[in-house]
Design a protein around this motif. Structure first.
Motif, PDB file in Angstrom:
ATOM      1  N   SER A   1      -7.421   1.099   1.758  1.00 27.09           N
ATOM      2  CA  SER A   1      -8.060   1.522   3.001  1.00 27.09           C
ATOM      3  C   SER A   1      -7.022   1.535   4.107  1.00 27.09           C
ATOM      4  CB  SER A   1      -9.187   0.561   3.379  1.00 27.09           C
ATOM      5  OG  SER A   1      -8.682  -0.749   3.542  1.00 27.09           O
ATOM      6  N   GLY A   2      -7.130   2.523   4.956  1.00 23.41           N
ATOM      7  CA  GLY A   2      -6.183   2.628   6.058  1.00 23.41           C
ATOM      8  C   GLY A   2      -5.109   3.649   5.814  1.00 23.41           C
ATOM      9  N   ILE A   3      -4.706   3.836   4.556  1.00 25.39           N
ATOM     10  CA  ILE A   3      -3.673   4.848   4.291  1.00 25.39           C
ATOM     11  C   ILE A   3      -4.069   5.804   3.174  1.00 25.39           C
ATOM     12  CG2 ILE A   3      -1.821   3.323   5.066  1.00 25.39           C
ATOM     13  CD1 ILE A   3      -1.007   3.077   2.128  1.00 25.39           C
ATOM     14  N   ALA A   4      -5.329   5.748   2.736  1.00 27.12           N
ATOM     15  CA  ALA A   4      -5.789   6.655   1.687  1.00 27.12           C
ATOM     16  C   ALA A   4      -5.718   8.106   2.123  1.00 27.12           C
ATOM     17  CB  ALA A   4      -7.224   6.300   1.286  1.00 27.12           C
ATOM     18  N   HIS A   5      -5.679   8.333   3.452  1.00 25.76           N
ATOM     19  CA  HIS A   5      -5.604   9.710   3.952  1.00 25.76           C
ATOM     20  C   HIS A   5      -4.216  10.316   3.733  1.00 25.76           C
ATOM     21  CE1 HIS A   5      -4.619   6.843   7.071  1.00 25.76           C
ATOM     22  NE2 HIS A   5      -3.931   7.760   7.719  1.00 25.76           N
ATOM     23  N   TYR A   6      -3.232   9.513   3.318  1.00 23.11           N
ATOM     24  CA  TYR A   6      -1.920  10.061   2.929  1.00 23.11           C
ATOM     25  C   TYR A   6      -2.037  10.629   1.521  1.00 23.11           C
ATOM     26  CZ  TYR A   6       0.558   8.178   6.952  1.00 23.11           C
ATOM     27  OH  TYR A   6       0.998   7.933   8.228  1.00 23.11           O
ATOM     28  N   SER A   7      -2.794  11.723   1.403  1.00 22.76           N
ATOM     29  CA  SER A   7      -3.061  12.304   0.084  1.00 22.76           C
ATOM     30  C   SER A   7      -2.708  13.787   0.026  1.00 22.76           C
ATOM     31  CB  SER A   7      -4.538  12.109  -0.281  1.00 22.76           C
ATOM     32  OG  SER A   7      -5.372  12.681   0.715  1.00 22.76           O
TER      33      SER A   7
ATOM     34  N   ARG B   1       4.273  12.020   7.925  1.00 23.10           N
ATOM     35  CA  ARG B   1       4.790  11.782   6.577  1.00 23.10           C
ATOM     36  C   ARG B   1       4.860  10.292   6.237  1.00 23.10           C
ATOM     37  NH1 ARG B   1       6.083  16.232   4.240  1.00 23.10           N
ATOM     38  NH2 ARG B   1       6.395  18.109   5.508  1.00 23.10           N
ATOM     39  N   LEU B   2       4.505   9.998   5.018  1.00 21.74           N
ATOM     40  CA  LEU B   2       4.510   8.618   4.556  1.00 21.74           C
ATOM     41  C   LEU B   2       5.914   8.032   4.592  1.00 21.74           C
ATOM     42  CD1 LEU B   2       3.082   6.201   3.321  1.00 21.74           C
ATOM     43  CD2 LEU B   2       3.392   7.223   1.075  1.00 21.74           C
ATOM     44  N   ASP B   3       6.908   8.792   4.124  1.00 19.18           N
ATOM     45  CA  ASP B   3       8.266   8.229   4.083  1.00 19.18           C
ATOM     46  C   ASP B   3       8.825   8.055   5.488  1.00 19.18           C
ATOM     47  OD1 ASP B   3      10.176  11.256   3.278  1.00 19.18           O
ATOM     48  OD2 ASP B   3       8.486  10.913   4.614  1.00 19.18           O
ATOM     49  N   THR B   4       8.468   8.956   6.424  1.00 24.68           N
ATOM     50  CA  THR B   4       8.957   8.828   7.801  1.00 24.68           C
ATOM     51  C   THR B   4       8.374   7.605   8.475  1.00 24.68           C
ATOM     52  OG1 THR B   4       9.127  11.223   7.976  1.00 24.68           O
ATOM     53  CG2 THR B   4       9.140   9.992  10.024  1.00 24.68           C
ATOM     54  N   VAL B   5       7.057   7.437   8.339  1.00 23.58           N
ATOM     55  CA  VAL B   5       6.400   6.299   8.969  1.00 23.58           C
ATOM     56  C   VAL B   5       6.868   4.998   8.346  1.00 23.58           C
ATOM     57  CG1 VAL B   5       4.182   5.236   9.499  1.00 23.58           C
ATOM     58  CG2 VAL B   5       4.406   7.716   9.549  1.00 23.58           C
ATOM     59  N   THR B   6       7.043   5.008   7.026  1.00 27.52           N
ATOM     60  CA  THR B   6       7.549   3.812   6.359  1.00 27.52           C
ATOM     61  C   THR B   6       8.916   3.426   6.905  1.00 27.52           C
ATOM     62  OG1 THR B   6       6.375   4.421   4.338  1.00 27.52           O
ATOM     63  CG2 THR B   6       8.115   2.793   4.126  1.00 27.52           C
ATOM     64  N   GLN B   7       9.750   4.415   7.138  1.00 24.36           N
ATOM     65  CA  GLN B   7      11.083   4.141   7.664  1.00 24.36           C
ATOM     66  C   GLN B   7      11.002   3.517   9.055  1.00 24.36           C
ATOM     67  OE1 GLN B   7      13.920   4.450   6.040  1.00 24.36           O
ATOM     68  NE2 GLN B   7      15.003   3.564   7.765  1.00 24.36           N
ATOM     69  N   GLN B   8      10.059   3.994   9.854  1.00 19.32           N
ATOM     70  CA  GLN B   8       9.898   3.431  11.187  1.00 19.32           C
ATOM     71  C   GLN B   8       9.441   1.986  11.130  1.00 19.32           C
ATOM     72  OE1 GLN B   8       7.244   6.585  12.875  1.00 19.32           O
ATOM     73  NE2 GLN B   8       8.439   6.187  14.687  1.00 19.32           N
ATOM     74  N   LEU B   9       8.527   1.703  10.202  1.00 19.23           N
ATOM     75  CA  LEU B   9       7.830   0.430  10.237  1.00 19.23           C
ATOM     76  C   LEU B   9       8.492  -0.669   9.419  1.00 19.23           C
ATOM     77  CD1 LEU B   9       4.231   1.821   9.849  1.00 19.23           C
ATOM     78  CD2 LEU B   9       5.159   0.749  11.862  1.00 19.23           C
TER      79      LEU B   9
ATOM     80  N   LYS C   1       0.830  -1.218   0.000  1.00 21.51           N
ATOM     81  CA  LYS C   1       0.000   0.000   0.000  1.00 21.51           C
ATOM     82  C   LYS C   1       0.863   1.266   0.000  1.00 21.51           C
ATOM     83  CE  LYS C   1      -3.987  -1.965   2.415  1.00 21.51           C
ATOM     84  NZ  LYS C   1      -4.936  -1.781   3.521  1.00 21.51           N
ATOM     85  N   GLY C   2       1.803   1.320   0.935  1.00 16.63           N
ATOM     86  CA  GLY C   2       2.666   2.490   1.012  1.00 16.63           C
ATOM     87  C   GLY C   2       3.507   2.669  -0.238  1.00 16.63           C
ATOM     88  N   LYS C   3       4.001   1.568  -0.765  1.00 18.36           N
ATOM     89  CA  LYS C   3       4.840   1.632  -1.970  1.00 18.36           C
ATOM     90  C   LYS C   3       4.045   2.144  -3.173  1.00 18.36           C
ATOM     91  CE  LYS C   3       7.748  -2.245  -0.465  1.00 18.36           C
ATOM     92  NZ  LYS C   3       8.110  -3.650  -0.729  1.00 18.36           N
ATOM     93  N   ILE C   4       2.768   1.738  -3.239  1.00 17.03           N
ATOM     94  CA  ILE C   4       1.926   2.149  -4.365  1.00 17.03           C
ATOM     95  C   ILE C   4       1.723   3.660  -4.357  1.00 17.03           C
ATOM     96  CG2 ILE C   4      -0.433   2.040  -5.276  1.00 17.03           C
ATOM     97  CD1 ILE C   4      -0.465  -0.917  -4.288  1.00 17.03           C
ATOM     98  N   ILE C   5       1.370   4.210  -3.189  1.00 10.68           N
ATOM     99  CA  ILE C   5       1.130   5.656  -3.097  1.00 10.68           C
ATOM    100  C   ILE C   5       2.424   6.436  -3.337  1.00 10.68           C
ATOM    101  CG2 ILE C   5       0.496   7.528  -1.518  1.00 10.68           C
ATOM    102  CD1 ILE C   5      -1.568   5.724  -0.288  1.00 10.68           C
ATOM    103  N   GLN C   6       3.518   5.954  -2.733  1.00 12.76           N
ATOM    104  CA  GLN C   6       4.796   6.644  -2.895  1.00 12.76           C
ATOM    105  C   GLN C   6       5.224   6.655  -4.367  1.00 12.76           C
ATOM    106  OE1 GLN C   6       6.318   8.152  -0.337  1.00 12.76           O
ATOM    107  NE2 GLN C   6       7.976   8.952  -1.613  1.00 12.76           N
ATOM    108  N   ALA C   7       5.037   5.535  -5.061  1.00 13.50           N
ATOM    109  CA  ALA C   7       5.417   5.446  -6.479  1.00 13.50           C
ATOM    110  C   ALA C   7       4.575   6.396  -7.333  1.00 13.50           C
ATOM    111  CB  ALA C   7       5.251   4.007  -6.969  1.00 13.50           C
ATOM    112  N   LYS C   8       3.281   6.476  -7.024  1.00 10.18           N
ATOM    113  CA  LYS C   8       2.412   7.374  -7.793  1.00 10.18           C
ATOM    114  C   LYS C   8       2.792   8.830  -7.550  1.00 10.18           C
ATOM    115  CE  LYS C   8      -0.851   8.399 -10.622  1.00 10.18           C
ATOM    116  NZ  LYS C   8      -0.717   8.067 -12.056  1.00 10.18           N
ATOM    117  N   TYR C   9       3.157   9.156  -6.327  1.00  7.28           N
ATOM    118  CA  TYR C   9       3.600  10.517  -6.014  1.00  7.28           C
ATOM    119  C   TYR C   9       4.842  10.876  -6.835  1.00  7.28           C
ATOM    120  CZ  TYR C   9       6.240  14.096  -3.510  1.00  7.28           C
ATOM    121  OH  TYR C   9       6.984  15.197  -3.194  1.00  7.28           O
TER     122      TYR C   9
END
Length: 699
Positions: free
Chosen positions: A305-311, A383-391, A265-273
């Motif tokens: 769902s769950g991360i769509a708010h990262y928009s 931030r998506l990239d910050t949270v991704t780094q944590q997780l 999910k995170g990778k998909i949004i980040q790639a589209k950005y």
């Protein structure tokens, strides 16, 4: 209304799943309360639901599994008592932290009501079953072969085999699984819906543990398996074992949207950005608009769902504006000046959920989302990239420096082998918990979890609470003479692991106060002194007040803990209670001390959902002391008179803060005539005042 209860010997873990079935499928239960699976299947079939009831399926089975389920549901055999001397000390009197001495299965059963769905994070480090770690399964429950046949529905041969390994100090896989299952089963019920459990393990049982947790928590709630390099073993005769594992499961994944971020999910949004950024350049408004449209469309194909708010996007990347408002009274109160209007921004009703230092740090990094003017509450960007780094990190490297830290805490003495890492515990606490969460560790060991919670609170101003449970396991002087001598000679206590846990918490609290909290207080006092020496006193007044509030909060940091322990129910109590006849006193109450009655009261109130850290209020009824809390009034002592009854009814009538819904009397301390008198008067009062107070006689 009046009724009798035999709660003391029947404290069980609530079966919430069964309660849900009874509510929605009452016709699938017989007159004895047993669930009829055939009727249930027929009901589902009439609704055309595609649910299979095939006997053959993938799963984990072992000798003793049915017995393990019995252990999870049978009654506790103990009471809870308080360490009043320790708990009454000023630093502990109002503490919400807990250290409980006893078998953790017994303790979990006692906690099951008061802490049902209250725990945000569980971390445990159970025995690894290495063959040399001391784990053996040795059950002291006294079941016969016939008992087991009737209770768990197995044949005679299997019942004999189960009893053999439960009483023979076994360390087989079956014994270990039987040990772990009931503890994990109850632990799941204590977790909040968005709760998380971390379980440390090594190669010996990691495969079995994964399957066991799949069964208890659900395979769909598996989050990941952290590889934790510890460099604990480097045997040249085999593959070097320099790691352990931490299995991570959530209570319910639908509440854990952020766990999905490091996945596709995170990778998909980040790639589209990144794609939109290359197409549209620096037009952030268009990037954000197109990203939102794309996410809306992609939800039909991808489950975002769950991360769509990262928009939301800005110069630094994708984010969403996190809620900065505290959800209940007690948040941080300070003024934030809008950078454009230079006016004070609107404040959340209950204050901010983060400190001013946190806000200023985020603002310096460009991570604050401001409104157009001061009428909007500012928010911190997540931030998506910050949270991704944590997780995303499922690998954690640690050289067990905690061993050196623990030795330093104990003046160079090695009082515990292989303590867990403070750094790792703080890492996952930061990641999972917020400032008011409750953390549980029912294999407390050296007390690392409690230490980590206190350290993190001191660093970020949080108010996290911990519950630690530790068995009073004897320290073997042959394996660790240093620890044995330390507890025996310096602490003047029985040499058990529990005493190490307790002492570690005391020393850690003292160190945190001296090295972190007192230091912060001095720095803020120095800042106040600097401000007071400046000419613009009026402008600095608000900042000074804020610093004073922060100092007060630091001074009130919870570095204490209350101690409780399990104790056996009195000999013959169950037998006598079952045969109680109101015309005679079969149980000799004279052998019960004041401490025994207090233990009974603590056990009852915890069973009824009142936290261990919440004290009951003493109520004087014409010289008789009763105890009140959460709508329940307990009559535990002898000496209740007609005058006491009059005082009770008068207090209910006149004191608007005193509204008992239940009056509970310890039956053995009342004559039958007195119990009838109370019952009749409560009934009359109910009819007259149109109230609904229950009168319960309990044994």
């Amino acid at each position: 209304m009046s009724n009798e209860q035999k709660i003391t010997t029947n404290i069980k873990v609530p079966n919430k799943d069964l309660e849900i079935l009874k509510k929605h499928f009452p016709h699938c239960f017989d007159k004895n309360g047993k669930f009829d699976i055939i009727k249930f299947q027929q009901q589902l079939n009439t609704q055309n639901l595609e649910i299979t009831f095939e006997k053959e399926s993938y799963g984990l089975d072992w000798l003793g599994k049915s017995y393990a389920r019995l252990l999870a549901s049978d009654p506790a055999t103990t009471l809870l008592k308080a360490d009043e001397t320790h708990n009454s000390k000023p630093e502990n009197a109002n503490s919400e932290n807990l250290l409980i001495k006893g078998d953790n299965l017994e303790v979990l059963k006692h906690l099951a009501n008061a802490y049902y769905e209250k725990v945000k994070m569980i971390y445990i480090d159970p025995p690894y079953n290495t063959g040399s770690d001391g784990f053996v399964y040795n059950d002291d429950r006294k079941y016969t072969v016939k008992d087991l046949q009737n209770l768990i529905g197995v044949d005679e041969e299997k019942a004999k085999r189960i009893l053999d390994f439960t009483q023979s100090k076994s360390n087989s896989h079956s014994a270990w699984l039987t040990f772990m299952y009931p503890r994990l089963y109850i632990a799941k019920q204590l977790l909040k819906d968005d709760g998380v459990i971390f379980v440390s393990i090594d190669d010996n049982e990691v495969a079995q543990l994964r399957l066991l947790m799949d069964e208890v928590f659900g395979e769909e709630n598996f989050v990941g398996q952290i590889v934790w390099q510890t460099a604990t073993d480097n045997n040249p005769t085999q593959i070097a074992t320099e790691h352990e594992y931490v299995l991570v499961f959530v209570k319910n994944k639908i509440y854990q949207d952020y766990w999905e971020i490091p996945s596709e999910k995170g990778k998909i949004i980040q790639a589209k950005y990144e794609e939109l950024k290359s197409e549209l350049g620096e037009d952030l408004e268009q990037i954000q608009k197109q990203l939102r449209l794309w996410i809306r469309k992609q939800n039909n194909g991808y489950d975002l769902s769950g991360i769509a708010h990262y928009s939301y996007v800005d110069e630094k990347g994708v984010y969403y504006p996190g809620n900065s408002a505290n959800t209940k009274p007690g948040g941080y109160n300070y003024d934030i000046i809008h950078p454009v209007t230079n006016k004070i921004c609107a404040k959340p009703a209950y204050g901010y959920r983060f400190t001013l230092d946190t806000f200023n740090d985020a603002n310096s990094k460009g991570d604050i989302q401001w409104g157009e003017d001061e009428t909007t509450i500012p928010k911190i960007k997540k931030r998506l990239d910050t949270v991704t780094q944590q997780l995303k990190s499922y690998y954690y490297e640690d050289n067990r420096s905690t061993s050196a830290e623990l030795k330093e805490l104990f003046n160079g003495k090695k009082v515990f082998d292989n303590p867990k890492s403070i750094n790792f515990l703080k890492h996952i606490l930061k990641f999972i918990t917020s400032e008011n969460d409750l953390i549980l560790d029912f294999f407390a060991g050296s007390g690392t979890t409690g230490d980590a919670v206190m350290q993190l609170n001191a660093e970020d101003g949080g108010n996290r609470k911990y519950i630690l449970v530790q068995l009073p396991e004897p320290i073997d002087p042959k394996k660790n003479k240093t620890a044995y001598d330390f507890v025996k000679d310096e602490l003047k206590a029985e040499p058990t692991i529990f005493e190490i846990t307790k002492e570690r918490l005391l020393r850690a609290a003292k160190k945190i106060k001296t090295e972190t909290i007192d230091k912060k207080i001095r720095e803020k006092e120095k800042e106040i002194q600097t401000l007071s020496g400046q000419l613009n006193l009026e402008e600095n007044k608000e900042k000074t007040e804020q610093l004073k509030q922060e100092i007060e909060k630091l001074k009130n940091q919870d570095l204490g803990f209350k101690i409780f322990e399990t104790m056996p129910i009195w000999e013959d109590y169950d037998f006598e209670a079952e045969q109680f006849d109101s015309s005679q006193t079969l149980f000799d109450t004279d052998k019960l001390s004041e401490d025994d009655i207090k233990a009974l009261l603590i056990t009852w109130k915890t069973y009824e959902g009142i936290p261990l850290t919440q004290d009951l209020e003493p109520v004087d009824l014409s010289g008789y002391t009763a105890y009140y809390g959460n709508g329940r009034l307990y009559l535990m002592n002898k000496g209740f008179t007609t005058e006491s009854l009059k005082a009770l009814l008068e207090k209910i009538d006149t004191d608007k803060h005193f509204e008992p819904k239940s009056i509970i009397a310890f039956g053995y301390h009342f004559e039958s005539a007195r119990l009838r008198e109370i019952s009749e008067n409560v009934k009359t009062y109910n009819n007259k005042k149109k109230s609904d107070i229950d009168f319960i006689i309990r044994y």
